[in-house]
Design a protein around this motif. Structure first.
Motif, PDB file in Angstrom:
ATOM      1  N   PRO A 158      25.223  44.745  -3.855  1.00 20.52           N
ATOM      2  CA  PRO A 158      26.245  45.653  -4.384  1.00 20.52           C
ATOM      3  C   PRO A 158      25.684  47.010  -4.810  1.00 20.52           C
ATOM      4  CG  PRO A 158      26.620  43.444  -5.212  1.00 20.52           C
ATOM      5  CD  PRO A 158      25.301  43.414  -4.498  1.00 20.52           C
ATOM      6  N   ASP A 159      24.516  47.022  -5.457  1.00 18.88           N
ATOM      7  CA  ASP A 159      23.904  48.298  -5.852  1.00 18.88           C
ATOM      8  C   ASP A 159      23.549  49.145  -4.634  1.00 18.88           C
ATOM      9  OD1 ASP A 159      24.117  47.664  -8.514  1.00 18.88           O
ATOM     10  OD2 ASP A 159      22.080  46.867  -8.667  1.00 18.88           O
ATOM     11  N   MET A 160      23.085  48.487  -3.570  1.00 21.68           N
ATOM     12  CA  MET A 160      22.768  49.193  -2.333  1.00 21.68           C
ATOM     13  C   MET A 160      24.015  49.861  -1.758  1.00 21.68           C
ATOM     14  SD  MET A 160      19.554  48.888  -1.215  1.00 21.68           S
ATOM     15  CE  MET A 160      18.099  47.977  -1.674  1.00 21.68           C
ATOM     16  N   LEU A 161      25.093  49.096  -1.682  1.00 18.46           N
ATOM     17  CA  LEU A 161      26.329  49.615  -1.094  1.00 18.46           C
ATOM     18  C   LEU A 161      26.896  50.753  -1.932  1.00 18.46           C
ATOM     19  CD1 LEU A 161      27.971  46.232  -0.045  1.00 18.46           C
ATOM     20  CD2 LEU A 161      26.999  47.946   1.476  1.00 18.46           C
ATOM     21  N   ARG A 162      26.844  50.627  -3.248  1.00 19.98           N
ATOM     22  CA  ARG A 162      27.364  51.692  -4.106  1.00 19.98           C
ATOM     23  C   ARG A 162      26.584  52.989  -3.932  1.00 19.98           C
ATOM     24  NH1 ARG A 162      28.991  47.358  -7.738  1.00 19.98           N
ATOM     25  NH2 ARG A 162      26.837  47.051  -8.420  1.00 19.98           N
ATOM     26  N   ALA A 163      25.290  52.885  -3.589  1.00 22.63           N
ATOM     27  CA  ALA A 163      24.461  54.078  -3.387  1.00 22.63           C
ATOM     28  C   ALA A 163      24.659  54.700  -2.009  1.00 22.63           C
ATOM     29  CB  ALA A 163      22.993  53.730  -3.590  1.00 22.63           C
ATOM     30  N   GLY A 164      25.352  53.987  -1.112  1.00 20.75           N
ATOM     31  CA  GLY A 164      25.590  54.526   0.224  1.00 20.75           C
ATOM     32  C   GLY A 164      24.794  53.875   1.330  1.00 20.75           C
ATOM     33  N   VAL A 165      23.972  52.873   1.003  1.00 18.19           N
ATOM     34  CA  VAL A 165      23.244  52.121   2.031  1.00 18.19           C
ATOM     35  C   VAL A 165      24.248  51.241   2.781  1.00 18.19           C
ATOM     36  CG1 VAL A 165      21.452  50.404   2.474  1.00 18.19           C
ATOM     37  CG2 VAL A 165      21.123  52.116   0.669  1.00 18.19           C
ATOM     38  N   LYS A 166      24.163  51.233   4.102  1.00 15.12           N
ATOM     39  CA  LYS A 166      25.066  50.427   4.922  1.00 15.12           C
ATOM     40  C   LYS A 166      24.350  49.138   5.322  1.00 15.12           C
ATOM     41  CE  LYS A 166      27.051  54.688   6.758  1.00 15.12           C
ATOM     42  NZ  LYS A 166      27.113  55.577   7.948  1.00 15.12           N
ATOM     43  N   ILE A 167      25.032  48.017   5.097  1.00 13.46           N
ATOM     44  CA  ILE A 167      24.465  46.703   5.389  1.00 13.46           C
ATOM     45  C   ILE A 167      25.229  46.087   6.556  1.00 13.46           C
ATOM     46  CG2 ILE A 167      23.890  44.431   4.471  1.00 13.46           C
ATOM     47  CD1 ILE A 167      22.431  46.688   3.056  1.00 13.46           C
ATOM     48  N   TYR A 168      24.486  45.601   7.543  1.00  9.88           N
ATOM     49  CA  TYR A 168      25.085  44.986   8.724  1.00  9.88           C
ATOM     50  C   TYR A 168      24.552  43.571   8.902  1.00  9.88           C
ATOM     51  CZ  TYR A 168      26.632  49.675  10.058  1.00  9.88           C
ATOM     52  OH  TYR A 168      27.227  50.920  10.070  1.00  9.88           O
ATOM     53  N   ARG A 169      25.447  42.667   9.307  1.00  9.58           N
ATOM     54  CA  ARG A 169      25.064  41.283   9.608  1.00  9.58           C
ATOM     55  C   ARG A 169      25.153  41.067  11.117  1.00  9.58           C
ATOM     56  NH1 ARG A 169      22.688  38.369   5.400  1.00  9.58           N
ATOM     57  NH2 ARG A 169      23.857  38.625   3.461  1.00  9.58           N
ATOM     58  N   TYR A 170      24.032  40.586  11.688  1.00 10.51           N
ATOM     59  CA  TYR A 170      23.968  40.336  13.130  1.00 10.51           C
ATOM     60  C   TYR A 170      24.649  39.004  13.442  1.00 10.51           C
ATOM     61  CZ  TYR A 170      21.982  40.060  17.831  1.00 10.51           C
ATOM     62  OH  TYR A 170      21.815  39.978  19.195  1.00 10.51           O
ATOM     63  N   LEU A 171      25.587  38.999  14.382  1.00 12.83           N
ATOM     64  CA  LEU A 171      26.482  37.860  14.591  1.00 12.83           C
ATOM     65  C   LEU A 171      26.070  36.849  15.663  1.00 12.83           C
ATOM     66  CD1 LEU A 171      29.891  39.761  14.297  1.00 12.83           C
ATOM     67  CD2 LEU A 171      28.785  38.349  12.555  1.00 12.83           C
ATOM     68  N   PRO A 172      25.545  37.267  16.838  1.00 14.42           N
ATOM     69  CA  PRO A 172      25.408  36.298  17.948  1.00 14.42           C
ATOM     70  C   PRO A 172      24.470  35.136  17.671  1.00 14.42           C
ATOM     71  CG  PRO A 172      25.280  38.557  18.758  1.00 14.42           C
ATOM     72  CD  PRO A 172      25.204  38.631  17.270  1.00 14.42           C
ATOM     73  N   GLY A 173      23.424  35.355  16.892  1.00 14.70           N
ATOM     74  CA  GLY A 173      22.436  34.313  16.650  1.00 14.70           C
ATOM     75  C   GLY A 173      21.545  34.740  15.511  1.00 14.70           C
ATOM     76  N   PHE A 174      20.295  34.270  15.512  1.00 15.74           N
ATOM     77  CA  PHE A 174      19.386  34.614  14.418  1.00 15.74           C
ATOM     78  C   PHE A 174      18.632  35.899  14.741  1.00 15.74           C
ATOM     79  CE2 PHE A 174      15.482  34.211  11.827  1.00 15.74           C
ATOM     80  CZ  PHE A 174      16.101  34.193  10.589  1.00 15.74           C
ATOM     81  N   LEU A 175      18.659  36.841  13.806  1.00 13.62           N
ATOM     82  CA  LEU A 175      17.944  38.115  13.945  1.00 13.62           C
ATOM     83  C   LEU A 175      16.570  37.982  13.296  1.00 13.62           C
ATOM     84  CD1 LEU A 175      18.331  41.315  14.589  1.00 13.62           C
ATOM     85  CD2 LEU A 175      18.555  41.448  12.105  1.00 13.62           C
ATOM     86  N   HIS A 176      15.505  38.221  14.062  1.00 11.42           N
ATOM     87  CA  HIS A 176      14.145  38.015  13.562  1.00 11.42           C
ATOM     88  C   HIS A 176      13.254  39.248  13.736  1.00 11.42           C
ATOM     89  CE1 HIS A 176      10.078  35.960  13.488  1.00 11.42           C
ATOM     90  NE2 HIS A 176      10.667  35.404  12.440  1.00 11.42           N
ATOM     91  N   GLN A 177      13.759  40.306  14.361  1.00 13.33           N
ATOM     92  CA  GLN A 177      12.927  41.481  14.618  1.00 13.33           C
ATOM     93  C   GLN A 177      12.644  42.252  13.329  1.00 13.33           C
ATOM     94  OE1 GLN A 177      14.835  44.382  17.137  1.00 13.33           O
ATOM     95  NE2 GLN A 177      16.835  44.080  16.223  1.00 13.33           N
ATOM     96  N   LYS A 178      11.485  42.936  13.309  1.00  7.70           N
ATOM     97  CA  LYS A 178      11.075  43.726  12.150  1.00  7.70           C
ATOM     98  C   LYS A 178      10.826  45.157  12.637  1.00  7.70           C
ATOM     99  CE  LYS A 178       9.101  39.343  11.787  1.00  7.70           C
ATOM    100  NZ  LYS A 178      10.022  38.616  11.009  1.00  7.70           N
ATOM    101  N   ILE A 179      11.856  45.997  12.523  1.00 12.01           N
ATOM    102  CA  ILE A 179      11.834  47.344  13.082  1.00 12.01           C
ATOM    103  C   ILE A 179      12.179  48.359  11.994  1.00 12.01           C
ATOM    104  CG2 ILE A 179      12.813  48.892  14.840  1.00 12.01           C
ATOM    105  CD1 ILE A 179      11.439  46.566  16.129  1.00 12.01           C
TER     106      ILE A 179
END
Length: 472
Positions: free
Chosen positions: A372-393
């Protein structure tokens, strides 16, 4: 007599709790971690004292000192290697890139080619082709290696290479690969492969260093070609796991002088694991196919600095227009959280991509406490849907990107040996941007209202899970 002995035992346990709490106060790498351990040790010493001595060590002692009498040999080799690289050094061009060099304790080189490998099929096709071309030596290191169809295919390539006279060194983490059977390892050894586990608790003096892991995924062929990224060895990384479904991951294949940085990290890990100083080629091989600048950033609990956390904070602060990050485990320390919020406040397009489905439940729940603090500051959070997301980019503006093994959590920042390839190249950043833009089309954006509507029990559990993040 029995009651006196019982009373003495209880007093001794509480005394050990006090002594351990003082040690945690003086040595913990974060204030949150110190508080968590102190409260536990003073309140529940019966459980917390053995847990602290098994898992509470703040530093990985012995990694450097293990060089012992061989220190001069290692230093002489490194000195020659650094001299060889001198003609291929690149100018940092900014204070932020200069800071990356200092954190890495490795140089920024030019004359490299960095190519993205998207998902498991592309990654292992590239790796297996490289292993088949090896002429002198192969260095191979993974956190998780499974004895399944993919693991046996890797095993076959390594044995074939050894049988044609290539020196093959195979290093695996003893905890990450705890299910790897003796038969798999014996077949490798009988096929001529040098095999070793990376044991953080190696030797009597380091027997309590059980909470550290070697999370690196590195392969090097002849000092000319190298691979680094998020993928381990198992069929789930090819998307063949019913539990995880489609597996989204990214690896990187490198050619050029930067490969020697990967080689150096493996070389020191192998020395810790075995005590051996293996003979390798240290002549850089610049490529004419591209001219990417690259610096390899090893990090771990033996570092004097919190290298991984400082690297991420530095990259965040260097962003002016766009900062896109992906991480399967997103529970960053306070410094990284503050840097992300400040970047969003100054107008940077800050996006964080995380999995929709959990892999480690405690880490997954922890994120809900601070999102919630992230979102209030303007950070956008996305959830990857098709499967498990494991990349570190990490993508910085349109000018630089990193690919590696670092998750945005305390374990990667302070307890794991990790490695990152940082590529300050517009061409490479454009490729990463295109890849992530496609990934974002498969995500849903998390809203503040969604988090507000969570039931109270889930909010309480999330806060409790978050309190344990410094010692996870």
């Amino acid at each position: 007599m029995t009651s006196s002995l019982l009373g003495l035992s209880i007093a001794l346990i509480y005394l050990l709790g006090i002594v351990s709490a003082i040690m945690a106060l003086m040595s913990s790498r974060t204030s949150q971690g110190a508080v968590a351990w102190i409260i536990s040790l003073l309140t529940f010493p019966y459980v917390a004292v053995p847990a602290y001595w098994l898992f509470g060590r703040p530093r990985f002692y012995g990694y450097v000192s293990a060089r012992g009498a061989r220190d001069s040999v290692l230093r002489q080799v490194l000195s020659r290697y650094r001299d060889n690289v001198m003609p291929h050094l690149a100018q940092p061009g900014s204070a932020e890139i200069q800071a990356v060099e200092q954190l890495a304790m490795m140089p920024l080189t030019q004359g490299n080619q960095a190519a993205l490998l998207i998902d498991g099929e592309a990654t292992f096709a590239s790796l297996f082709a490289g292993l088949a071309e090896a002429q002198e030596y192969i260095l191979l290191q993974f956190f998780i290696i499974r004895d399944d169809a993919l693991g046996r295919k890797l095993q076959g390539h390594l044995i074939k290479a050894a049988q044609r006279g290539v020196r093959v060194y195979f290093l695996y983490d003893e905890i990450g690969s705890h299910a790897l059977g003796e038969g798999y390892l014996r077949d490798l050894e009988e096929g001529g492969v040098e095999v070793s586990a990376f044991r953080s608790s190696r030797g009597f003096r380091h027997r309590f260093q059980l909470n550290f892991r070697n999370h690196r995924k590195v392969a090097v062929v002849d000092g000319k070609k190298g691979w680094v990224g998020g993928l381990n060895v198992g069929v789930e990384y090819l998307g063949q796991s019913p539990r995880h479904g489609a597996w989204r991951d990214t690896h990187l294949v490198l050619e050029g002088p930067s490969v020697l940085g990967l080689q150096e990290a493996f070389w020191e890990d192998w020395h810790w694991a075995t005590g051996e100083v293996i003979s390798l080629g240290w002549l850089p091989h610049a490529t004419s196919a591209a001219d990417h600048r690259v610096v390899i950033v090893p990090s771990g609990p033996a570092d004097e600095q919190d290298t991984a956390s400082l690297l991420v904070q530095n990259l965040i602060h260097s962003a002016h227009e766009r900062l896109w990050l992906t991480s399967p485990y997103f529970v960053p320390d306070q410094g990284v959280q503050d840097a992300l919020r400040l970047a969003a406040m100054r107008g940077v397009d800050v996006r964080v991509m995380m999995p929709e489905r959990p892999d480690h439940l405690l880490v997954f729940l922890s994120a809900f406490a601070f999102l919630p603090d992230m979102l209030r500051a303007g950070v956008k959070i996305y959830r990857y849907l098709p499967g498990f997301l494991h990349q570190k980019i990490i993508l910085i503006d349109g000018s630089a990107a990193s690919v590696g093994t670092v998750n945005l959590d305390n374990r990667s920042f302070r307890l794991n040996f990790e490695i990152t390839a940082f590529v300050p190249s517009v061409e490479f950043a454009t490729e990463v941007s295109n890849m992530l833009e496609e990934d974002f089309t498969r995500c849903r954006e998390v809203t503040l209202e969604e988090l507000r509507q969570q039931p109270l029990w889930k909010k309480v559990i999330s806060r409790a899970a978050y309190l344990t993040s410094p010692i996870q």
